[in-house]
Design a protein around this motif. Structure first.
Motif, PDB file in Angstrom:
ATOM      1  N   TYR A  35       0.842  -1.186   0.000  1.00 19.16           N
ATOM      2  CA  TYR A  35       0.000   0.000   0.000  1.00 19.16           C
ATOM      3  C   TYR A  35       0.884   1.245   0.000  1.00 19.16           C
ATOM      4  O   TYR A  35       1.963   1.254   0.596  1.00 19.16           O
ATOM      5  N   PHE A  45      -4.185   0.721  -2.207  1.00 16.73           N
ATOM      6  CA  PHE A  45      -3.714  -0.601  -2.614  1.00 16.73           C
ATOM      7  C   PHE A  45      -2.883  -0.503  -3.886  1.00 16.73           C
ATOM      8  O   PHE A  45      -3.343   0.038  -4.898  1.00 16.73           O
ATOM      9  N   GLN A  48      -0.917  -7.123  -4.888  1.00 15.03           N
ATOM     10  CA  GLN A  48      -0.865  -8.243  -3.960  1.00 15.03           C
ATOM     11  C   GLN A  48      -0.112  -9.391  -4.620  1.00 15.03           C
ATOM     12  O   GLN A  48      -0.245  -9.603  -5.833  1.00 15.03           O
ATOM     13  N   GLU A  54       1.898 -11.917  -9.096  1.00 14.48           N
ATOM     14  CA  GLU A  54       0.995 -10.808  -8.825  1.00 14.48           C
ATOM     15  C   GLU A  54      -0.441 -11.313  -8.914  1.00 14.48           C
ATOM     16  O   GLU A  54      -0.836 -11.952  -9.886  1.00 14.48           O
ATOM     17  N   ASN A  55      -1.218 -10.942  -7.917  1.00  8.62           N
ATOM     18  CA  ASN A  55      -2.520 -11.559  -7.690  1.00  8.62           C
ATOM     19  C   ASN A  55      -3.625 -10.516  -7.636  1.00  8.62           C
ATOM     20  O   ASN A  55      -4.701 -10.761  -7.139  1.00  8.62           O
ATOM     21  N   GLY A  56      -3.319  -9.333  -8.113  1.00  6.69           N
ATOM     22  CA  GLY A  56      -4.285  -8.237  -8.051  1.00  6.69           C
ATOM     23  C   GLY A  56      -3.513  -6.946  -8.019  1.00  6.69           C
ATOM     24  O   GLY A  56      -2.411  -6.882  -7.451  1.00  6.69           O
ATOM     25  N   ARG A  57      -4.071  -5.911  -8.641  1.00  2.73           N
ATOM     26  CA  ARG A  57      -3.344  -4.657  -8.767  1.00  2.73           C
ATOM     27  C   ARG A  57      -4.310  -3.487  -8.663  1.00  2.73           C
ATOM     28  O   ARG A  57      -5.430  -3.557  -9.203  1.00  2.73           O
ATOM     29  N   LEU A  90       3.518   0.751   2.848  1.00  3.94           N
ATOM     30  CA  LEU A  90       3.145  -0.249   3.843  1.00  3.94           C
ATOM     31  C   LEU A  90       3.038  -1.621   3.204  1.00  3.94           C
ATOM     32  O   LEU A  90       2.499  -1.767   2.109  1.00  3.94           O
ATOM     33  N   LEU A  96      -4.303 -16.112   2.051  1.00  2.14           N
ATOM     34  CA  LEU A  96      -4.969 -15.709   0.815  1.00  2.14           C
ATOM     35  C   LEU A  96      -6.457 -15.467   1.031  1.00  2.14           C
ATOM     36  O   LEU A  96      -7.006 -14.473   0.595  1.00  2.14           O
ATOM     37  N   GLN A  97      -7.113 -16.369   1.689  1.00  2.00           N
ATOM     38  CA  GLN A  97      -8.534 -16.187   1.931  1.00  2.00           C
ATOM     39  C   GLN A  97      -8.811 -16.066   3.416  1.00  2.00           C
ATOM     40  O   GLN A  97      -9.848 -16.464   3.902  1.00  2.00           O
ATOM     41  N   TYR A 101      -5.307  -8.767   8.220  1.00  4.27           N
ATOM     42  CA  TYR A 101      -4.043  -8.408   7.614  1.00  4.27           C
ATOM     43  C   TYR A 101      -3.145  -7.845   8.704  1.00  4.27           C
ATOM     44  O   TYR A 101      -3.589  -7.036   9.516  1.00  4.27           O
ATOM     45  N   PHE A 103       0.003  -5.498   9.284  1.00  7.94           N
ATOM     46  CA  PHE A 103       0.799  -4.478   8.602  1.00  7.94           C
ATOM     47  C   PHE A 103       2.144  -4.297   9.278  1.00  7.94           C
ATOM     48  O   PHE A 103       2.273  -4.408  10.506  1.00  7.94           O
TER      49      PHE A 103
ATOM     50  N   TYR B  36      -9.746  -0.837  11.286  1.00  7.35           N
ATOM     51  CA  TYR B  36      -8.328  -0.734  11.607  1.00  7.35           C
ATOM     52  C   TYR B  36      -8.079   0.641  12.213  1.00  7.35           C
ATOM     53  O   TYR B  36      -8.856   1.569  12.002  1.00  7.35           O
ATOM     54  N   THR B  94      -9.605  -8.103  -5.395  1.00  5.27           N
ATOM     55  CA  THR B  94      -8.709  -7.730  -6.474  1.00  5.27           C
ATOM     56  C   THR B  94      -9.313  -8.185  -7.803  1.00  5.27           C
ATOM     57  O   THR B  94     -10.323  -8.895  -7.828  1.00  5.27           O
ATOM     58  N   ASN B  95      -8.682  -7.784  -8.911  1.00 10.96           N
ATOM     59  CA  ASN B  95      -9.174  -8.209 -10.209  1.00 10.96           C
ATOM     60  C   ASN B  95      -8.960  -9.706 -10.437  1.00 10.96           C
ATOM     61  O   ASN B  95      -9.441 -10.262 -11.416  1.00 10.96           O
TER      62      ASN B  95
END
Lengths: 112, 113
Positions: A35, A45, A48, A54-57, A90, A96-97, A101, A103, B36, B94-95
């Protein structure tokens, strides 16, 4: 259990340079998210990583890239630094599921 | 991602209950609400999360309305160390379909001695 550690804590770079930030995940976590937090704003964000991919952007340009290693630690690389890249970066680890989280304390990057 | 709306700032007297509201009117049925907090220049710290039912842990209570369009975080006996920015988050995806947190600008809570 160990928490999330980030290094370095502070960094000053010149516009146009490249930077690498590092993150060690909490023990047992397999997913890392990065982040960017500009002054006075909430964290945004970036992307990830899970299983080294890479699993998401989020809405960040390709000059923001990352890596995840087999031990689940991660790097964030930023090329061609711009003044607006100055922020607190950060890292957060999770399952994953999973719920929750953890930090790190972040890396404060200043671009001059 | 479902958006959240929070007041930008609140004050609370030390020892009293701090009640932090959050609106999330576009929340979907399977989306969780997370809270948070972030103490100055540190990373965000997890407080609590919930889906439909009210939740309580050692830090706080979370009250979610029946229609799930709003929630309230309750710190039962606020101390000076509770001064922080509090973020209400609807956990998005996420996507790739995996979960991520989308932060707003939060509520700056100041505990007054």
């Amino acid at each position: 259990e160990t928490g999330v550690t980030q290094s370095p804590t502070h960094l000053i770079k010149t516009r146009g340079q490249q930077v690498t930030l590092r993150c060690s995940s909490q023990s047992g976590h397999n997913t890392v998210s990065w982040y960017q937090q500009a002054l006075g704003q909430g964290p945004q964000f970036i992307f990830q990583y899970y299983r080294e991919e890479e699993n998401g952007r989020g809405n960040f340009p390709p000059r923001f890239s990352g890596l995840q290693f087999p031990n689940y630690s991660s790097e964030l690389n930023v090329n061609a630094l711009e003044l607006d890249d100055s922020a607190l970066y950060l890292c957060a680890s999770s399952l994953l599921q999973g719920n929750g989280y953890t930090f790190g304390s972040g890396t404060r990057l200043t671009v001059v | 991602d479902a958006k959240t709306t929070q007041p930008p700032s609140m004050d609370c007297a030390e020892g009293r209950a701090a009640n932090l509201p959050c609106n999330h009117s576009t929340i979907s049925g399977n989306e969780y609400v997370y809270w948070y907090r972030q103490i100055h220049s540190q990373g965000p710290q997890y407080i609590i999360h919930g889906l439909k039912n009210n939740e309580t842990n050692e830090m706080a209570s979370l009250i979610i309305t029946e229609d799930r369009k709003s929630s309230t975080l309750i710190l039962p006996h606020a101390t000076l160390r509770d001064t922080a920015v509090y973020y209400c988050i609807v956990r998005g995806f996420t996507n790739f379909g995996n979960e991520k947190l989308t932060f707003g600008t939060g509520t700056r809570l100041t505990i007054i001695p």
